[in-house]
Design a protein around this motif. Structure first.
Motif, PDB file in Angstrom:
ATOM      1  N   GLU A   1     -40.862  67.086 152.087  1.00 25.76           N
ATOM      2  CA  GLU A   1     -39.557  66.391 152.641  1.00 25.76           C
ATOM      3  C   GLU A   1     -38.630  67.208 153.129  1.00 25.76           C
ATOM      4  O   GLU A   1     -37.782  67.000 154.055  1.00 25.76           O
TER       5      GLU A   1
ATOM      6  N   HIS B   1     -36.462  60.167 159.074  1.00 20.72           N
ATOM      7  CA  HIS B   1     -35.547  61.043 159.350  1.00 20.72           C
ATOM      8  C   HIS B   1     -34.894  61.312 160.770  1.00 20.72           C
ATOM      9  O   HIS B   1     -34.177  62.196 161.085  1.00 20.72           O
TER      10      HIS B   1
ATOM     11  N   GLN C   1     -39.455  67.986 156.402  1.00 18.98           N
ATOM     12  CA  GLN C   1     -39.302  67.017 157.393  1.00 18.98           C
ATOM     13  C   GLN C   1     -37.699  66.945 157.754  1.00 18.98           C
ATOM     14  O   GLN C   1     -37.215  66.438 158.929  1.00 18.98           O
TER      15      GLN C   1
END
Length: 270
Positions: free
Chosen positions: A189, A127, A192
């Motif tokens: 996710e 990321h 993140q």
């Protein structure tokens, strides 16, 4: 007087030699009467000198010992409204006139042991590209400058993780973050992605990020005061390098302390 003459005789009866002898005896008798007086006088003088000699060393000893100093007269009481300091220079001082705490500097030494969980290198974070995208967007929008933007700013702009540091992502509770910030993550996710998005990022100059007034070196309550610092007033706190601590504690650190600009440049160079 005839009977006296019969007992002792007159000069004519005893003769001139006897009269002379008697005159000498009379003079000796007179001298004998005066002698005890002279001796007594001499003894008295000697006794006086002896007593003086006995007391003289004591007088000298007494003179050798300094006389106790008289207690200093108390200083005149200051004006009722004049700030009178009490206490240690490094601890809060109070005005006796107003009862308010006076402006003062107080040294605070903090030794911090950080616990960093296992995590992937920053460059390998899947990321991380979101972090770079946020930086580019801020630059395009003309927002690439320290959000504090005051007279204490210096150094190049840097992105700071506001709520959760990248290295601490694996040991924070996502539910607590959602509750505190009013967020909603469907999956890990989502969390993140948020960690590398503008919602968890803010622009700080090097001085406010990692250097002299840095959020990474100054305790949170004091740094929050720096976030809302009024231009023209003194900082709530500042970072003092270990080799400058003694000078700062002695009150002479202003000349020794590197200016904010220098500190920021050194931090940027690192």
């Amino acid at each position: 007087m005839g009977w006296m003459n019969k007992l002792f005789g007159s000069e004519e009866e005893v003769g001139p030699e006897e009269a002379h002898r008697r005159a000498l005896d009379a003079e000796k008798a007179k001298e004998g009467d005066k002698a005890p007086a002279k001796k007594a006088s001499a003894k008295k003088a000697a006794s006086s000198e002896h007593e003086h000699a006995e007391h003289e060393p004591a007088a000298k000893k007494a003179a050798a010992v300094p006389a106790p100093r008289a207690a200093a007269a108390p200083a005149a009481a200051p004006h009722a409204h004049a700030p009178v300091q009490s206490g240690s220079p490094t601890h809060p001082t109070v005005s006796k006139g107003t009862g308010k705490t006076l402006e003062h500097d107080q040294m605070l030494t903090v030794h911090i042991l950080t616990h960093v969980p296992e995590h992937s290198p920053r460059e390998d974070d899947p990321h991380y590209h979101l972090f770079e995208q946020a930086k580019a967007r801020l630059k395009r929008q003309g927002m690439w400058k320290c959000i504090i933007d005051d007279d204490l700013c210096d150094g190049e702009p840097e992105l700071h993780h506001t709520h959760v540091e990248f290295s601490q992502i694996n040991q924070v509770d996502e539910k607590k973050i959602m509750q505190a910030l009013g967020l909603h993550f469907e999956t890990d996710e989502d969390f993140q992605k948020w960690a590398e998005s503008p919602g968890n990022l803010e622009v700080l100059c090097a001085n406010h990020h990692r250097a002299h007034y840095g959020i990474h070196v100054i305790p949170g309550p004091l740094w929050e005061a720096l976030r809302f610092h009024k231009t023209g007033t003194g900082p709530a706190a500042e970072f003092v390098p270990a080799d400058k601590v003694d000078a700062a504690a002695a009150g002479s650190g202003d000349d020794e302390k590197p200016p904010a600009k220098t500190a920021a440049k050194k931090a940027t160079a690192k």
